[in-house]
Scaffold this active site. Sequence first.
Site, PDB file in Angstrom:
ATOM      1  N   TYR A 142       0.862  -1.188   0.000  1.00  0.00           N
ATOM      2  CA  TYR A 142       0.000   0.000   0.000  1.00  0.00           C
ATOM      3  C   TYR A 142       0.894   1.231   0.000  1.00  0.00           C
ATOM      4  O   TYR A 142       1.847   1.318   0.772  1.00  0.00           O
ATOM      5  CB  TYR A 142      -0.889   0.000   1.249  1.00  0.00           C
ATOM      6  N   ASP A 237       9.409   2.775  -0.781  1.00  0.00           N
ATOM      7  CA  ASP A 237       8.400   3.457   0.031  1.00  0.00           C
ATOM      8  C   ASP A 237       8.704   3.110   1.492  1.00  0.00           C
ATOM      9  O   ASP A 237       8.334   2.038   1.975  1.00  0.00           O
ATOM     10  CB  ASP A 237       6.996   3.004  -0.365  1.00  0.00           C
ATOM     11  N   LYS A 265       5.054   9.458   8.632  1.00  0.00           N
ATOM     12  CA  LYS A 265       5.018   8.899   9.984  1.00  0.00           C
ATOM     13  C   LYS A 265       6.153   9.376  10.898  1.00  0.00           C
ATOM     14  O   LYS A 265       6.123  10.502  11.405  1.00  0.00           O
ATOM     15  CB  LYS A 265       4.962   7.367   9.897  1.00  0.00           C
TER      16      LYS A 265
HETATM   17  P1  KE4 Z   1      -0.424   8.431   4.676  1.00  0.00           P
HETATM   18  O1  KE4 Z   1      -0.983   9.168   3.487  1.00  0.00           O
HETATM   19  O2  KE4 Z   1      -1.488   7.634   5.407  1.00  0.00           O
HETATM   20  O3  KE4 Z   1       0.393   9.340   5.604  1.00  0.00           O
HETATM   21  O4  KE4 Z   1       0.647   7.372   4.142  1.00  0.00           O
HETATM   22  C1  KE4 Z   1       0.244   6.445   3.168  1.00  0.00           C
HETATM   23  C2  KE4 Z   1       1.192   5.261   3.211  1.00  0.00           C
HETATM   24  C3  KE4 Z   1       2.182   5.173   2.240  1.00  0.00           C
HETATM   25  N1  KE4 Z   1       3.068   4.142   2.241  1.00  0.00           N
HETATM   26  C4  KE4 Z   1       3.019   3.183   3.198  1.00  0.00           C
HETATM   27  C5  KE4 Z   1       4.008   2.071   3.162  1.00  0.00           C
HETATM   28  C6  KE4 Z   1       2.025   3.233   4.213  1.00  0.00           C
HETATM   29  O5  KE4 Z   1       1.972   2.264   5.149  1.00  0.00           O
HETATM   30  C7  KE4 Z   1       1.100   4.294   4.228  1.00  0.00           C
HETATM   31  C8  KE4 Z   1      -0.005   4.397   5.262  1.00  0.00           C
HETATM   32  N2  KE4 Z   1      -0.056   3.343   6.223  1.00  0.00           N
HETATM   33  C9  KE4 Z   1      -1.352   3.075   6.811  1.00  0.00           C
HETATM   34  C10 KE4 Z   1      -1.189   1.896   7.782  1.00  0.00           C
HETATM   35  N3  KE4 Z   1      -1.054   0.673   7.135  1.00  0.00           N
HETATM   36  C11 KE4 Z   1      -1.928   4.271   7.483  1.00  0.00           C
HETATM   37  C12 KE4 Z   1      -3.116   3.999   8.378  1.00  0.00           C
HETATM   38  C13 KE4 Z   1      -4.376   4.579   7.807  1.00  0.00           C
HETATM   39  O6  KE4 Z   1      -4.579   4.474   6.575  1.00  0.00           O
HETATM   40  O7  KE4 Z   1      -5.161   5.129   8.616  1.00  0.00           O
END
Ligand code: KE4
Length: 424
Positions: A142, A237, A265
């Site tokens: 993701y 990523d 994060k």
């Molecule tokens: P954000 O847009 O949520 O800050 O990041 C997206 C993203 C991009 N790349 C990786 C590897 C990620 O894990 C994420 C977001 N992670 C999720 C948890 N698996 C965020 C939790 C959520 O969607 O509320």
Amino acid sequence: MTKSEMLFERGVKRIPGGVNSPVRAFGSVGETPRFIASAKGAYLTDADGNQYLDYVGSWGPMILGHSHPAVLEAVEQACRKGLSFGAATEAEVEMAELISDIIPSIQMVRMVNSGTEAVMSAVRAARGYTGRNKIVKFAGCYHGHSDAMLVKAGSGVMTAGVPDSAGVPVGCTQDTLTAVYNDIKNVEEIFDAWGQEIAAVIVEPVGANMGVVLPEEGFLEGLRRICTDHGSLLIFDEVITGFRLSLSGAQGYYGIEPDLTTFGKIIGGGMPVGAYGGRKDVMEMVAPAGPVYQAGTLSGNPAAMAAGLAQIRLLRDTPDFYEELHRKSERLFTGMEEILKEAKSSYQLNHVGSLGCLFFTDQPVRDYASAKTSDTKAFAGYFSHMLKEGIYLAPSQFEAMFVSAAVTEEEIEKTLKAVRKYFL
Ligand code: KE4
């Protein structure tokens, strides 16, 4: 009714699904989402005053634990000078210097406001730099919710991706090709078919959005070789693994140098921050230095930079930070493995550093297809048990456990006791 139940009832009337991010709705575990009122160290306190030992850490940012005094102090000080100027600040230069001084592959970096934005921008930079359109991603990885990343694998290597969400036009996903994680042969087949059109491969160097799936020997090295051979860019990523697996993230832990890296994060210390960076010749394509447009009102926000700078400096300057975090995490995960063995359970536990995942399947989990053999109902039962025991896990089989430095040995023993109670 609990306060969380009341708040959820109110929330669903005005917010889609009652939450501002889907996984928070606890949909796949059949529990009422806990509305959190405060957090300190390793603990969350919900609106009803219940305390939980936290293994989500806001999905990764809270590696130091919650409300670290040095991070709060830095943010408070920054806020007193004003929240946002929409102009360049010293803190942004310091942040760019700090990240690029720590991570060898980062020669230049651009701050944005989320991991999604970091990935969307890195993909655009890669396309702008190479003049190519195709992107290869991996099933089960993701990369945030930008259109091109919300794609279902087309069947076979020749077929373009199809949207994996309503509202995404097929035009946005037709240039996204999906490969099988840990399958270098499949990546080679895709490059045989599309090689000269592929701008970049984007990969989570440790899969952490299909549960935790480790790169097998030769996988990351293979991606590096294939991208170099075809003039494509390798994008790591590291939104989850960045500053978690080591000070230089997964690229430092596994010794592979990507062309671009995305962050989120941890670099925000809990504030909304993302970043993308890497090779200078690629990053100089980004406006206003170059023709690839990307912008953001709150990019490099002073309060967010203060949080990120404070957290990253603590990670850099705390002696043996990662050794200690990994030692405690190892104690937890191997302790869980011992309990599974004693219970003659064939469930699978994948872990690396402070990331881990207990899969409710008897198959080794090495990619998305094997992860999906997990019994999500059985996971839900385990989740509810742990919640009752005061242990807050990610409310989905396909997420990770995040161990923070605030978790003590006693708390690890308490966690193992709760796991033992469930399985034995
Ligand atoms: P954000 O847009 O949520 O800050 O990041 C997206 C993203 C991009 N790349 C990786 C590897 C990620 O894990 C994420 C977001 N992670 C999720 C948890 N698996 C965020 C939790 C959520 O969607 O509320």
